[in-house]
Design an enzyme around this catalytic site. Sequence first.
Site, short mmCIF file in Angstrom:
data_model
loop_
_atom_site.label_atom_id
_atom_site.label_comp_id
_atom_site.label_asym_id
_atom_site.label_seq_id
_atom_site.Cartn_x
_atom_site.Cartn_y
_atom_site.Cartn_z
N ARG A 77 -17.07 -5.63 22.99
CA ARG A 77 -17.79 -6.82 22.54
C ARG A 77 -18.89 -6.38 21.58
NH1 ARG A 77 -22.68 -9.68 25.32
NH2 ARG A 77 -22.97 -11.35 23.80
N HIS A 123 -26.03 -12.97 17.84
CA HIS A 123 -26.82 -12.28 18.86
C HIS A 123 -28.24 -12.11 18.33
CE1 HIS A 123 -26.40 -9.47 22.54
NE2 HIS A 123 -27.67 -9.46 22.24
N GLU A 170 -26.85 -15.70 24.87
CA GLU A 170 -28.10 -16.03 25.56
C GLU A 170 -29.02 -16.97 24.79
OE1 GLU A 170 -29.97 -12.37 26.77
OE2 GLU A 170 -28.37 -11.91 28.17
N ASN A 310 -23.84 -13.10 31.31
CA ASN A 310 -24.67 -11.89 31.27
C ASN A 310 -25.52 -11.86 32.52
OD1 ASN A 310 -23.66 -11.40 28.74
ND2 ASN A 310 -25.62 -11.53 27.67
N TYR A 312 -28.01 -9.23 35.18
CA TYR A 312 -28.64 -7.92 35.39
C TYR A 312 -29.29 -7.73 36.75
CZ TYR A 312 -28.01 -6.86 30.44
OH TYR A 312 -27.47 -6.60 29.22
N GLU A 381 -22.09 -9.03 29.84
CA GLU A 381 -23.09 -7.96 29.91
C GLU A 381 -23.49 -7.74 31.36
OE1 GLU A 381 -26.71 -8.35 27.58
OE2 GLU A 381 -25.54 -9.00 25.85
N TRP A 431 -23.21 -3.35 29.65
CA TRP A 431 -24.26 -3.16 28.65
C TRP A 431 -24.94 -1.84 28.95
CZ3 TRP A 431 -25.28 -5.63 24.20
CH2 TRP A 431 -26.41 -5.18 23.51
N GLU A 438 -33.74 -1.60 21.93
CA GLU A 438 -33.91 -2.57 23.01
C GLU A 438 -35.02 -3.58 22.65
OE1 GLU A 438 -32.25 -3.67 25.35
OE2 GLU A 438 -33.67 -4.54 26.76
N TRP A 439 -34.84 -4.24 21.51
CA TRP A 439 -35.71 -5.34 21.08
C TRP A 439 -37.19 -4.98 21.19
CZ3 TRP A 439 -32.41 -8.01 18.45
CH2 TRP A 439 -31.09 -8.15 18.89
C1 PNW Z 1 -29.89 -9.01 27.11
N1 PNW Z 1 -35.52 -10.69 30.02
O1 PNW Z 1 -31.13 -9.54 26.93
C2 PNW Z 1 -29.34 -8.95 25.70
O2 PNW Z 1 -28.22 -9.75 25.48
C3 PNW Z 1 -29.17 -7.57 25.16
O3 PNW Z 1 -29.20 -7.61 23.75
C4 PNW Z 1 -30.23 -6.66 25.75
O4 PNW Z 1 -30.28 -5.41 25.15
C5 PNW Z 1 -29.95 -6.56 27.24
O5 PNW Z 1 -29.99 -7.82 27.84
C6 PNW Z 1 -30.89 -5.65 27.99
O6 PNW Z 1 -32.19 -6.17 27.98
C7 PNW Z 1 -32.17 -9.77 27.76
O7 PNW Z 1 -36.65 -10.32 29.63
C8 PNW Z 1 -33.44 -9.34 27.38
O8 PNW Z 1 -35.37 -11.34 31.10
C9 PNW Z 1 -34.54 -9.65 28.11
C10 PNW Z 1 -34.39 -10.39 29.26
C11 PNW Z 1 -33.12 -10.81 29.66
C12 PNW Z 1 -32.03 -10.51 28.92
#
Ligand code: PNW
Length: 479
Positions: A77, A123, A170, A310, A312, A381, A431, A438-439
């Site tokens: 992806r 994205h 997202e 997605n 986590y 993810e 992921w 990482e943003w």
């Molecule tokens: C996802 N939060 O984002 C994204 O889709 C990815 O691009 C990113 O790298 C990955 O998770 C890991 O962070 C998130 O702050 C980013 O809750 C931040 C949050 C949730 C999802």
Amino acid sequence: MTRLQLPKDFLWGYATASYQIEGAPHEDGRADSIWDTFCRIPGKIADGSNGDVACDSYHRYKEDVALLKDVGAKAYRFSISWSRVIPLGGREDPVNDAGLQYYVNLVNELHANGIVPMVTLFHWDLPQALYNRYGGFMNKDEYVQDYVNFARLMFNTMGGKVKHWITYNEPWCSSILGYNIGQFAPGHTSDRTKSSIGDSSTEPWLVGHTLLVSHGAAVRVYREDFKPKDGGTIGIVLNGDWVEPWDLNEPRDVEACERKLEFSIAWFADPIYKGDYPASMRKQLGERLPRFTNNERALVQGSNDFYGMNHYCANYIKHKPTESEPEDYLGNLEYLLKDKDGHAIGPETQSPWLRPYPQGFRKLMKWISDRYGRPIIYVTENGTSLKGENDMPMEQILQDDFRAEYFRNYITALAEAVTLDGVDCRGYMAWSLMDNFEWAEGYETRFGVTYVDYEGGQKRYPKKSARVIAEVFTSFCQS
Ligand code: PNW
């Protein structure tokens, strides 16, 4: 005991996103996205970095595909940088053939290696020109037409070769992190210490509405003009963490859990599967939450061929006894890492928001499956960072037992949801394929199953977790 199983043709692999891996921001005619400009604002990115080089995937996509093959992935992806293919973004603006060719080459390379492409159209990297021209998502009428034009270009170019399309990654993050908290581009917020513009009480709900309507409009174009000949499927990707009550014996905490899921997931999924926003959101937000016109509802309702998930982590949820604040986006509650007795939901990682809690994955899959009539789910993810990983010597990084265990536990929870709860999950993308940008956390936080040596010419070294994921899927997918 029932043996845990996944279908033999289960599509497992890895995910990435354009701005996080490609680099080459000015090559072959690409123009700025809102992330290029956001990174230039001092203080927005933890280590002051940006996506200018990242994993250099614009030049190394063949290495990426070789890596995928190496670790046994069945699918990949990735996302399209809109400002690479239409630099100024709009429906009257020129198409950039050189940029487009990059994605065609990538898809061809994937097919040559027997790997199924899954394409995310968006994205987070909106062309800066559209933000400048009319405020991007804040101008629904203009934006929807430009997004649909972009989507059509991609369907036209790759529809014969791509059978899995994702409209958005997202939308919660674009709306809340981009227009309420201001932590992500374009950084709007009511907090004037962070931004001179933004209204956290109204903008995120307007942005979310625009994203939903444009998703629906792009799906309609796909279904009418492409699906009949190309035969692919299309859906949206929503993020959502699991929730447990802070105090199990407090009914208001239990209720707040449901509200949290509604404010994060059902905000987008209810309109798609049921035709309107959840009642709890209408109740709290009133007329700040837009209403669907009949046309919009017709576009949005029923617009998912599959649910992209997605996921986590999980949080403890505690109700708030007071009235909600206008800036609140959670559903008038607190989310906490410890419960009433001080018990942590999971171990620490490098990401402040991420605490592993694998049983929450199974519970959330069931919650989605039950609420939305057992949709086809692709997990798009799932993964973890690892506390202090960036400061470890490379040999230790490659031995990422914590991440390997995370994946073992989460994929087992997935197999439980499928085998024991009847969840219809057809695929899983971890992921991430490799460490990347990482943003707002920059490069300090690593999410890859592959180590990327940023100082040593972006060379890639698979970590232990890459091997473990392959082992786990191989054992679940034999029939
Ligand atoms: C996802 N939060 O984002 C994204 O889709 C990815 O691009 C990113 O790298 C990955 O998770 C890991 O962070 C998130 O702050 C980013 O809750 C931040 C949050 C949730 C999802």
